[in-house]
Design a protein around this motif. Structure first.
Motif, PDB file in Angstrom:
ATOM      1  N   LYS A 117       0.868  -1.186   0.000  1.00 50.03           N
ATOM      2  CA  LYS A 117       0.000   0.000   0.000  1.00 50.03           C
ATOM      3  C   LYS A 117       0.899   1.228   0.000  1.00 50.03           C
ATOM      4  O   LYS A 117       1.550   1.527   1.009  1.00 50.03           O
ATOM      5  CB  LYS A 117      -0.867   0.007   1.268  1.00 50.03           C
ATOM      6  CG  LYS A 117      -2.184  -0.726   1.068  1.00 50.03           C
ATOM      7  CD  LYS A 117      -3.185  -0.334   2.141  1.00 50.03           C
ATOM      8  CE  LYS A 117      -2.776  -0.910   3.485  1.00 50.03           C
ATOM      9  NZ  LYS A 117      -3.654  -0.582   4.580  1.00 50.03           N
ATOM     10  N   ILE A 118       0.951   1.921  -1.131  1.00 49.53           N
ATOM     11  CA  ILE A 118       1.867   3.061  -1.237  1.00 49.53           C
ATOM     12  C   ILE A 118       1.094   4.366  -1.393  1.00 49.53           C
ATOM     13  O   ILE A 118       0.281   4.516  -2.304  1.00 49.53           O
ATOM     14  CB  ILE A 118       2.848   2.878  -2.421  1.00 49.53           C
ATOM     15  CG1 ILE A 118       3.578   1.526  -2.300  1.00 49.53           C
ATOM     16  CG2 ILE A 118       3.846   4.027  -2.465  1.00 49.53           C
ATOM     17  CD1 ILE A 118       4.575   1.259  -3.417  1.00 49.53           C
ATOM     18  N   GLY A 119       1.354   5.306  -0.503  1.00 47.67           N
ATOM     19  CA  GLY A 119       0.777   6.642  -0.600  1.00 47.67           C
ATOM     20  C   GLY A 119       1.561   7.426  -1.642  1.00 47.67           C
ATOM     21  O   GLY A 119       2.773   7.243  -1.796  1.00 47.67           O
ATOM     22  N   LEU A 120       0.862   8.300  -2.347  1.00 43.23           N
ATOM     23  CA  LEU A 120       1.509   9.029  -3.426  1.00 43.23           C
ATOM     24  C   LEU A 120       1.188  10.510  -3.280  1.00 43.23           C
ATOM     25  O   LEU A 120       0.024  10.906  -3.357  1.00 43.23           O
ATOM     26  CB  LEU A 120       0.924   8.487  -4.740  1.00 43.23           C
ATOM     27  CG  LEU A 120       1.735   8.636  -6.002  1.00 43.23           C
ATOM     28  CD1 LEU A 120       3.100   7.989  -5.853  1.00 43.23           C
ATOM     29  CD2 LEU A 120       0.976   8.009  -7.167  1.00 43.23           C
ATOM     30  N   LEU A 121       2.207  11.325  -3.058  1.00 40.04           N
ATOM     31  CA  LEU A 121       1.976  12.761  -2.896  1.00 40.04           C
ATOM     32  C   LEU A 121       2.824  13.525  -3.917  1.00 40.04           C
ATOM     33  O   LEU A 121       3.961  13.903  -3.631  1.00 40.04           O
ATOM     34  CB  LEU A 121       2.341  13.195  -1.462  1.00 40.04           C
ATOM     35  CG  LEU A 121       1.678  12.415  -0.317  1.00 40.04           C
ATOM     36  CD1 LEU A 121       2.132  12.972   1.040  1.00 40.04           C
ATOM     37  CD2 LEU A 121       0.153  12.490  -0.413  1.00 40.04           C
ATOM     38  N   PRO A 153       4.756  16.237  -9.841  1.00 33.13           N
ATOM     39  CA  PRO A 153       3.890  15.286 -10.553  1.00 33.13           C
ATOM     40  C   PRO A 153       4.594  14.585 -11.724  1.00 33.13           C
ATOM     41  O   PRO A 153       4.345  13.414 -11.980  1.00 33.13           O
ATOM     42  CB  PRO A 153       2.745  16.179 -11.064  1.00 33.13           C
ATOM     43  CG  PRO A 153       2.715  17.345 -10.122  1.00 33.13           C
ATOM     44  CD  PRO A 153       4.142  17.578  -9.726  1.00 33.13           C
ATOM     45  N   GLU A 154       5.487  15.304 -12.400  1.00 31.13           N
ATOM     46  CA  GLU A 154       6.165  14.692 -13.566  1.00 31.13           C
ATOM     47  C   GLU A 154       7.149  13.602 -13.151  1.00 31.13           C
ATOM     48  O   GLU A 154       7.205  12.535 -13.773  1.00 31.13           O
ATOM     49  CB  GLU A 154       6.918  15.769 -14.364  1.00 31.13           C
ATOM     50  CG  GLU A 154       5.988  16.796 -15.001  1.00 31.13           C
ATOM     51  CD  GLU A 154       6.745  18.044 -15.460  1.00 31.13           C
ATOM     52  OE1 GLU A 154       7.663  17.931 -16.297  1.00 31.13           O
ATOM     53  OE2 GLU A 154       6.414  19.145 -14.981  1.00 31.13           O
ATOM     54  N   VAL A 155       7.918  13.859 -12.100  1.00 26.10           N
ATOM     55  CA  VAL A 155       8.897  12.837 -11.685  1.00 26.10           C
ATOM     56  C   VAL A 155       8.198  11.663 -10.995  1.00 26.10           C
ATOM     57  O   VAL A 155       8.600  10.508 -11.150  1.00 26.10           O
ATOM     58  CB  VAL A 155      10.026  13.434 -10.799  1.00 26.10           C
ATOM     59  CG1 VAL A 155      10.900  14.361 -11.622  1.00 26.10           C
ATOM     60  CG2 VAL A 155       9.502  14.153  -9.570  1.00 26.10           C
ATOM     61  N   ILE A 156       7.108  11.970 -10.280  1.00 21.77           N
ATOM     62  CA  ILE A 156       6.345  10.903  -9.617  1.00 21.77           C
ATOM     63  C   ILE A 156       5.747   9.966 -10.664  1.00 21.77           C
ATOM     64  O   ILE A 156       5.750   8.743 -10.504  1.00 21.77           O
ATOM     65  CB  ILE A 156       5.230  11.513  -8.734  1.00 21.77           C
ATOM     66  CG1 ILE A 156       5.823  12.103  -7.464  1.00 21.77           C
ATOM     67  CG2 ILE A 156       4.149  10.489  -8.410  1.00 21.77           C
ATOM     68  CD1 ILE A 156       6.183  11.117  -6.382  1.00 21.77           C
ATOM     69  N   LYS A 157       5.257  10.539 -11.748  1.00 21.42           N
ATOM     70  CA  LYS A 157       4.633   9.721 -12.795  1.00 21.42           C
ATOM     71  C   LYS A 157       5.625   8.670 -13.326  1.00 21.42           C
ATOM     72  O   LYS A 157       5.266   7.504 -13.538  1.00 21.42           O
ATOM     73  CB  LYS A 157       4.178  10.646 -13.928  1.00 21.42           C
ATOM     74  CG  LYS A 157       3.283   9.983 -14.942  1.00 21.42           C
ATOM     75  CD  LYS A 157       2.713  11.004 -15.939  1.00 21.42           C
ATOM     76  CE  LYS A 157       2.705  10.392 -17.320  1.00 21.42           C
ATOM     77  NZ  LYS A 157       3.243  11.268 -18.364  1.00 21.42           N
ATOM     78  N   GLU A 158       6.867   9.069 -13.492  1.00 24.37           N
ATOM     79  CA  GLU A 158       7.873   8.120 -13.996  1.00 24.37           C
ATOM     80  C   GLU A 158       8.185   7.047 -12.955  1.00 24.37           C
ATOM     81  O   GLU A 158       8.329   5.875 -13.289  1.00 24.37           O
ATOM     82  CB  GLU A 158       9.153   8.862 -14.425  1.00 24.37           C
ATOM     83  CG  GLU A 158       8.936   9.875 -15.531  1.00 24.37           C
ATOM     84  CD  GLU A 158       8.057   9.353 -16.657  1.00 24.37           C
ATOM     85  OE1 GLU A 158       8.375   8.300 -17.241  1.00 24.37           O
ATOM     86  OE2 GLU A 158       7.023  10.005 -16.960  1.00 24.37           O
ATOM     87  N   ALA A 159       8.274   7.467 -11.696  1.00 26.25           N
ATOM     88  CA  ALA A 159       8.560   6.480 -10.639  1.00 26.25           C
ATOM     89  C   ALA A 159       7.419   5.470 -10.535  1.00 26.25           C
ATOM     90  O   ALA A 159       7.651   4.272 -10.339  1.00 26.25           O
ATOM     91  CB  ALA A 159       8.787   7.195  -9.308  1.00 26.25           C
ATOM     92  N   VAL A 160       6.188   5.935 -10.709  1.00 26.60           N
ATOM     93  CA  VAL A 160       5.029   5.033 -10.644  1.00 26.60           C
ATOM     94  C   VAL A 160       5.101   4.008 -11.781  1.00 26.60           C
ATOM     95  O   VAL A 160       4.895   2.810 -11.576  1.00 26.60           O
ATOM     96  CB  VAL A 160       3.704   5.829 -10.693  1.00 26.60           C
ATOM     97  CG1 VAL A 160       2.508   4.910 -10.932  1.00 26.60           C
ATOM     98  CG2 VAL A 160       3.515   6.619  -9.400  1.00 26.60           C
ATOM     99  N   LYS A 161       5.441   4.494 -12.965  1.00 27.24           N
ATOM    100  CA  LYS A 161       5.590   3.590 -14.113  1.00 27.24           C
ATOM    101  C   LYS A 161       6.625   2.506 -13.807  1.00 27.24           C
ATOM    102  O   LYS A 161       6.397   1.315 -14.047  1.00 27.24           O
ATOM    103  CB  LYS A 161       6.119   4.397 -15.317  1.00 27.24           C
ATOM    104  CG  LYS A 161       5.055   4.743 -16.321  1.00 27.24           C
ATOM    105  CD  LYS A 161       5.400   5.830 -17.321  1.00 27.24           C
ATOM    106  CE  LYS A 161       6.749   5.874 -17.976  1.00 27.24           C
ATOM    107  NZ  LYS A 161       6.894   7.054 -18.882  1.00 27.24           N
ATOM    108  N   VAL A 162       7.755   2.944 -13.242  1.00 27.87           N
ATOM    109  CA  VAL A 162       8.834   1.999 -12.937  1.00 27.87           C
ATOM    110  C   VAL A 162       8.381   1.002 -11.871  1.00 27.87           C
ATOM    111  O   VAL A 162       8.561  -0.215 -12.022  1.00 27.87           O
ATOM    112  CB  VAL A 162      10.109   2.757 -12.487  1.00 27.87           C
ATOM    113  CG1 VAL A 162      11.148   1.808 -11.912  1.00 27.87           C
ATOM    114  CG2 VAL A 162      10.692   3.550 -13.659  1.00 27.87           C
TER     115      VAL A 162
END
Ligand code: IPM
Ligand code: MN
Length: 355
Positions: A4-8, A15-24
């Motif tokens: 269960k990962i929270g995402l802020l 938002p741009e760097v988080i999007k890439e980390a989520v993809k990975v």
């Protein structure tokens, strides 16, 4: 395993760097048969815009109910340029750290072979650097009494620490030193500041519990110089909130870019993993931000919060590979071709699929 990962994502390039980390992370989960449940919340200016609060209760609940949290960045120039602003995005980050009791911020600094030549510091100096800052995160001048007088021509910020705050932080440093090369440096300004004298005294009193650890005490101004002069001299460094904030930005020059510096904030409640670079508003929406610090933060998360060592190492290895293959954003490409934030993420995802 279920994660269960929270995402802020927050503000600016968050938002741009988080999007890439989520993809990975999604593709890592797919490969290793894990299931990630993402739970996204608002923080910083993005949260002020919607709720008037940079760290809404709803977001705090998301953090408490997650196994770990991935955080982007907070900050917006419209607040920076207004010294009279009543609420600020940064307050969201500070309140989050405090309410979750995240008193230690672990910030590793190491070099990447293919970047050694690109550093403004000589290769012979930075080669072999592998150090970790343990920055105190919920005390000191960041949280001491502050204010202005009635006529608004005087302001103050106070630095406060108690023995328990220093002890719990120092313990993390000693334990990390035991797992590494048993070398610990306590950074302070004990020749001037009373809080620094309490730090030194407290850390000294803990030395007997870790007889194998070699502890040195150094003044922050001298460390600022030695960090650039001979960084490989250091291993684990413990320090107060403000000194740690400043020195870790300085240390990023050794690695090659702020865009490569991950961190883990740990303590009482859920740990938060975040890049140290901040919201970098000039790059917002341009698809040029370096996503590697966030991807490396996610790798730290897999190791520290989930004990998923193989997954964590694969992420780290692929970050290394992307750098050595020059699949990098503008901050690292020098005169060579630069890739977009998304292209760097896509390249890593593609490599995960093929491995
Ligand atoms: C960091 C940042 C924050 C800090 C700011 C955004 C409040 O610079 O995480 O290093 O000073 O702690
Ligand atoms: Mn900082």
């Amino acid at each position: 395993m279920e994660l269960k990962i929270g995402l802020l994502p927050g503000d600016g390039i968050g938002p741009e760097v988080i999007k890439e980390a989520v993809k990975v992370l999604d593709s890592i989960a797919n490969k290793f048969n894990h299931k990630i449940f993402w739970n996204e919340g608002l923080v910083g200016a993005a949260a002020i815009d919607v709720t008037g609060d940079p760290y809404p209760d709803e977001t705090h609940k998301i953090c408490l109910n997650s196994d770990a949290v991935l955080f982007g960045a907070v900050g917006d120039p419209k607040y920076d340029n207004d010294p009279t602003a009543k609420i600020r995005p940064e307050e969201g980050l500070l309140r989050m750290r405090k309410k979750l009791g995240l008193y230690a911020n672990i910030r590793p600094t190491y070099t990447f072979d293919s970047l050694l030549e690109k550093s403004p510091i000589k290769k012979s100096i930075i080669q072999g650097t592998d150090l970790v800052f343990v920055r105190e995160l919920t005390g000191g001048i960041y949280f001491g009494k502050r204010g202005r007088n009635k006529t608004d021509d005087y302001a103050y910020d106070t630095c406060e620490y108690n023995v328990n705050e220093i002890k719990r932080l120092a313990k993390i440093g000693f334990e990390l030193a035991m797992k590494r090369s048993k070398k610990l440096c306590c950074i302070d300004k004990a020749n001037v500041l009373e809080t620094s004298r309490l730090w030194r005294q407290t850390v000294q009193s803990l030395e007997k519990n870790y007889p194998e650890v070699n502890v040195s005490y150094e003044f922050v101004d001298a460390v600022a110089m030695r960090l650039i002069h001979s960084p490989s001299y250091y291993d684990v460094l413990i320090t107060s909130n403000l000194f740690g904030d400043i020195l870790t930005d300085e240390a990023s020059v050794i690695s090659g870019s702020m865009g490569l510096m991950p961190s883990a904030s740990v303590g009482v409640e859920t740990s938060i993993y975040e890049p140290i670079h901040g919201s970098f508003p000039q790059a917002k929406g341009k698809n040029i931000a370096n996503p590697l610090a966030t991807i490396l933060s996610a790798s730290m998360m897999f190791e520290r919060s989930f004990n998923l060592y193989e997954e964590s190492k694969l992420i780290r290895d692929l970050v290394n590979e992307s750098i050595s293959n020059n699949i990098v954003t503008k901050d690292l490409s020098g005169d060579g071709k630069s890739f977009t934030t998304e292209e760097v993420g896509d390249w890593i995802v593609e490599r995960i699929r093929k491995k």
